[in-house]
Design a protein around this motif. Structure first.
Motif, PDB file in Angstrom:
ATOM      1  N   SER A  38       0.849  -1.190   0.000  1.00  0.00           N
ATOM      2  CA  SER A  38       0.000   0.000   0.000  1.00  0.00           C
ATOM      3  C   SER A  38       0.881   1.234   0.000  1.00  0.00           C
ATOM      4  O   SER A  38       1.842   1.318   0.773  1.00  0.00           O
ATOM      5  N   THR A  39       0.564   2.210  -0.852  1.00  0.00           N
ATOM      6  CA  THR A  39       1.397   3.393  -0.999  1.00  0.00           C
ATOM      7  C   THR A  39       0.539   4.612  -1.303  1.00  0.00           C
ATOM      8  O   THR A  39      -0.570   4.485  -1.830  1.00  0.00           O
ATOM      9  N   ASN A  40       1.071   5.790  -1.006  1.00  0.00           N
ATOM     10  CA  ASN A  40       0.375   7.009  -1.419  1.00  0.00           C
ATOM     11  C   ASN A  40       0.759   7.418  -2.838  1.00  0.00           C
ATOM     12  O   ASN A  40       0.208   8.381  -3.378  1.00  0.00           O
ATOM     13  N   GLY A  41       1.697   6.721  -3.441  1.00  0.00           N
ATOM     14  CA  GLY A  41       2.023   6.903  -4.849  1.00  0.00           C
ATOM     15  C   GLY A  41       3.010   7.995  -5.173  1.00  0.00           C
ATOM     16  O   GLY A  41       3.443   8.106  -6.327  1.00  0.00           O
ATOM     17  N   THR A  42       3.439   8.795  -4.203  1.00  0.00           N
ATOM     18  CA  THR A  42       4.318   9.914  -4.532  1.00  0.00           C
ATOM     19  C   THR A  42       5.707   9.465  -4.978  1.00  0.00           C
ATOM     20  O   THR A  42       6.376  10.164  -5.737  1.00  0.00           O
ATOM     21  N   GLN A  43       6.146   8.301  -4.514  1.00  0.00           N
ATOM     22  CA  GLN A  43       7.472   7.780  -4.870  1.00  0.00           C
ATOM     23  C   GLN A  43       7.394   6.640  -5.891  1.00  0.00           C
ATOM     24  O   GLN A  43       8.403   6.009  -6.202  1.00  0.00           O
ATOM     25  N   LEU A  44       6.196   6.402  -6.409  1.00  0.00           N
ATOM     26  CA  LEU A  44       5.973   5.204  -7.212  1.00  0.00           C
ATOM     27  C   LEU A  44       6.643   5.265  -8.578  1.00  0.00           C
ATOM     28  O   LEU A  44       7.134   4.249  -9.090  1.00  0.00           O
ATOM     29  N   ALA A  45       6.685   6.427  -9.199  1.00  0.00           N
ATOM     30  CA  ALA A  45       7.266   6.535 -10.538  1.00  0.00           C
ATOM     31  C   ALA A  45       8.718   6.052 -10.557  1.00  0.00           C
ATOM     32  O   ALA A  45       9.150   5.364 -11.484  1.00  0.00           O
ATOM     33  N   ALA A  46       9.471   6.392  -9.519  1.00  0.00           N
ATOM     34  CA  ALA A  46      10.886   6.025  -9.472  1.00  0.00           C
ATOM     35  C   ALA A  46      11.112   4.577  -9.078  1.00  0.00           C
ATOM     36  O   ALA A  46      12.168   4.010  -9.387  1.00  0.00           O
ATOM     37  N   GLN A  47      10.131   3.939  -8.427  1.00  0.00           N
ATOM     38  CA  GLN A  47      10.382   2.625  -7.851  1.00  0.00           C
ATOM     39  C   GLN A  47       9.528   1.486  -8.418  1.00  0.00           C
ATOM     40  O   GLN A  47       9.787   0.319  -8.114  1.00  0.00           O
ATOM     41  N   ALA A  48       8.531   1.789  -9.211  1.00  0.00           N
ATOM     42  CA  ALA A  48       7.600   0.752  -9.667  1.00  0.00           C
ATOM     43  C   ALA A  48       8.305  -0.405 -10.359  1.00  0.00           C
ATOM     44  O   ALA A  48       8.017  -1.576 -10.091  1.00  0.00           O
ATOM     45  N   GLY A  49       9.224  -0.109 -11.257  1.00  0.00           N
ATOM     46  CA  GLY A  49       9.926  -1.166 -11.987  1.00  0.00           C
ATOM     47  C   GLY A  49      10.716  -2.072 -11.075  1.00  0.00           C
ATOM     48  O   GLY A  49      10.679  -3.305 -11.206  1.00  0.00           O
ATOM     49  N   ALA A  50      11.446  -1.474 -10.131  1.00  0.00           N
ATOM     50  CA  ALA A  50      12.260  -2.268  -9.201  1.00  0.00           C
ATOM     51  C   ALA A  50      11.391  -3.110  -8.283  1.00  0.00           C
ATOM     52  O   ALA A  50      11.738  -4.252  -7.946  1.00  0.00           O
ATOM     53  N   LEU A  51      10.251  -2.564  -7.868  1.00  0.00           N
ATOM     54  CA  LEU A  51       9.342  -3.317  -7.003  1.00  0.00           C
ATOM     55  C   LEU A  51       8.799  -4.544  -7.725  1.00  0.00           C
ATOM     56  O   LEU A  51       8.754  -5.644  -7.168  1.00  0.00           O
ATOM     57  N   LYS A  52       8.387  -4.352  -8.969  1.00  0.00           N
ATOM     58  CA  LYS A  52       7.852  -5.470  -9.748  1.00  0.00           C
ATOM     59  C   LYS A  52       8.934  -6.511  -9.990  1.00  0.00           C
ATOM     60  O   LYS A  52       8.691  -7.727  -9.859  1.00  0.00           O
ATOM     61  N   ALA A  53      10.128  -6.073 -10.341  1.00  0.00           N
ATOM     62  CA  ALA A  53      11.235  -7.003 -10.608  1.00  0.00           C
ATOM     63  C   ALA A  53      11.614  -7.795  -9.365  1.00  0.00           C
ATOM     64  O   ALA A  53      12.049  -8.954  -9.465  1.00  0.00           O
ATOM     65  N   ALA A  54      11.441  -7.200  -8.191  1.00  0.00           N
ATOM     66  CA  ALA A  54      11.807  -7.870  -6.938  1.00  0.00           C
ATOM     67  C   ALA A  54      10.803  -8.932  -6.527  1.00  0.00           C
ATOM     68  O   ALA A  54      11.109  -9.766  -5.676  1.00  0.00           O
ATOM     69  N   GLY A  55       9.596  -8.887  -7.119  1.00  0.00           N
ATOM     70  CA  GLY A  55       8.606  -9.919  -6.793  1.00  0.00           C
ATOM     71  C   GLY A  55       7.305  -9.408  -6.214  1.00  0.00           C
ATOM     72  O   GLY A  55       6.448 -10.211  -5.843  1.00  0.00           O
ATOM     73  N   LEU A  56       7.129  -8.089  -6.138  1.00  0.00           N
ATOM     74  CA  LEU A  56       5.860  -7.539  -5.658  1.00  0.00           C
ATOM     75  C   LEU A  56       4.770  -7.827  -6.687  1.00  0.00           C
ATOM     76  O   LEU A  56       4.973  -7.636  -7.890  1.00  0.00           O
ATOM     77  N   GLN A  57       3.615  -8.284  -6.215  1.00  0.00           N
ATOM     78  CA  GLN A  57       2.560  -8.715  -7.130  1.00  0.00           C
ATOM     79  C   GLN A  57       1.460  -7.688  -7.330  1.00  0.00           C
ATOM     80  O   GLN A  57       0.944  -7.524  -8.434  1.00  0.00           O
ATOM     81  N   ARG A  58       1.045  -7.017  -6.252  1.00  0.00           N
ATOM     82  CA  ARG A  58      -0.128  -6.135  -6.332  1.00  0.00           C
ATOM     83  C   ARG A  58       0.146  -4.819  -5.610  1.00  0.00           C
ATOM     84  O   ARG A  58       0.965  -4.772  -4.690  1.00  0.00           O
ATOM     85  N   LEU A  59      -0.583  -3.778  -6.049  1.00  0.00           N
ATOM     86  CA  LEU A  59      -0.448  -2.453  -5.460  1.00  0.00           C
ATOM     87  C   LEU A  59      -1.804  -1.894  -5.051  1.00  0.00           C
ATOM     88  O   LEU A  59      -2.791  -2.055  -5.776  1.00  0.00           O
ATOM     89  N   ASN A  60      -1.848  -1.224  -3.913  1.00  0.00           N
ATOM     90  CA  ASN A  60      -2.968  -0.367  -3.529  1.00  0.00           C
ATOM     91  C   ASN A  60      -2.417   1.051  -3.429  1.00  0.00           C
ATOM     92  O   ASN A  60      -1.424   1.280  -2.719  1.00  0.00           O
TER      93      ASN A  60
END
Length: 324
Positions: free
Chosen positions: A95-117
């Motif tokens: 779960s995130t407020n999304g303010t830092q998501l643009a910089a980290q989305a790719g790395a999060l997905k590559a690390a194994g994160l499946q879903r986002l709120n």
């Protein structure tokens, strides 16, 4: 499988990696608040992994990283990789407020994160700034666009409707989510801390009829994650709406989750005080068996239900202190 004394299966752990946040949403952390947990008391990545591994051995399968704002925790993709490779972790989300998501989305997905709120309370710049204390709408929208391109299994938008503030934005939010393939979830404000107790939240049960009529929504049997949301969907499946109603229609009888705060405290309920501190055990070098025993002891403390309606002034800790 973990079961509490009321027969409920506990298969969902929400774990906070920080109580800090870069926003000051009007229903969450008050402006000027600085009484955050000292970093020395934060669980380290290895300690978090130990707790997750213990829960997994006890049958818990769903894990969500929360905060505060979890993307403020340094090297978070490293922790996600550690947890994603842990046996028994079938569902890993954030779960995130999304303010830092643009910089980290790719790395999060590559690390194994499946879903986002992603929390977003309006598509109007001035409204977002008023609620969150920051002119952050464009950052969040950019983060959502990049996260969508990264290919997460699902992206849900969490909106807290407030009377006279953003309640008239719900239709626009539904249209936006339909266009981009997101799921909109409306969440009733809860009286946690001074800010939550001052929030003028809405009874979502009263809104449902008009929303369903306007958007052609009917009740759905969809199971989208391990949380308490009930879902409605359009006939063609292009529009999905979730409602989380802890105030107007509580779901305590089927509660399947507990929360781990950043300092290693297990909270059994958002609306009660039952808790057990795991950090002293971890730092004293407890065995896996001792850790599992402590978790079972904590689950036995889980109350039957919250008392938000009966005692709205009862919980003075903020949501970010418990872990969202």
């Amino acid at each position: 499988m973990l079961r509490d004394r009321f027969g409920r299966s506990i298969d969902y752990l929400r774990l906070s990696v920080t109580d800090r946040c870069d926003l000051r949403c009007s229903y969450c952390i008050p402006k000027g608040f600085k009484n955050f947990e000292e970093p020395a008391n934060w669980l380290g990545f290895a300690e978090i992994q130990r707790v997750v591994a213990a829960f997994a051995r006890l049958g818990t399968r769903r894990f969500r990283l929360t905060g505060g704002e979890p993307l403020l925790r340094r090297n978070l993709p490293e922790l996600i990789g550690m947890l994603a490779s842990q046996p028994g972790v079938d569902d890993l989300s954030l779960s995130t407020n999304g303010t830092q998501l643009a910089a980290q989305a790719g790395a999060l997905k590559a690390a194994g994160l499946q879903r986002l709120n992603v929390s977003l309370d309006s598509l109007r710049r001035d409204c977002v700034a008023s609620i969150s204390g920051s002119d952050s709408l464009e950052q969040v929208l950019q983060g959502l666009s990049i996260a969508r391109a990264a290919g997460f299994k699902s992206i849900k938008i969490n909106m807290v409707p407030l009377a006279g503030v953003n309640d008239h934005d719900i239709d626009a939010m539904l249209a936006y989510c339909k266009t981009h393939g997101f799921i909109l979830r409306l969440i009733e404000a809860m009286p946690m801390g001074h800010t939550g107790q001052q929030a003028d939240g809405l009874d979502l049960s009263q809104l449902l009829h008009s929303l369903s009529e306007r958007h052609g929504l009917t009740p759905s049997a969809l199971s989208l994650g391990g949380g308490p949301a009930r879902y409605w969907q359009s006939q063609d499946g292009s529009c999905t709406l979730g409602l989380i109603t802890p105030m107007s229609q509580h779901f305590c009888a089927s509660c399947n989750r507990v929360r781990l705060s950043v300092d290693g405290t297990l909270y059994m309920c958002l609306g009660q005080e039952e808790k057990l501190e795991l950090r002293p055990l971890l730092r004293a070098g407890c065995s896996d068996a001792e850790l599992e025993t402590a978790i079972r002891t904590a689950i036995e403390l889980k109350p039957e239900r919250h008392e938000f309606n009966q005692q709205p002034q009862q919980i003075m800790r903020f949501m970010s202190m418990t872990g969202g």
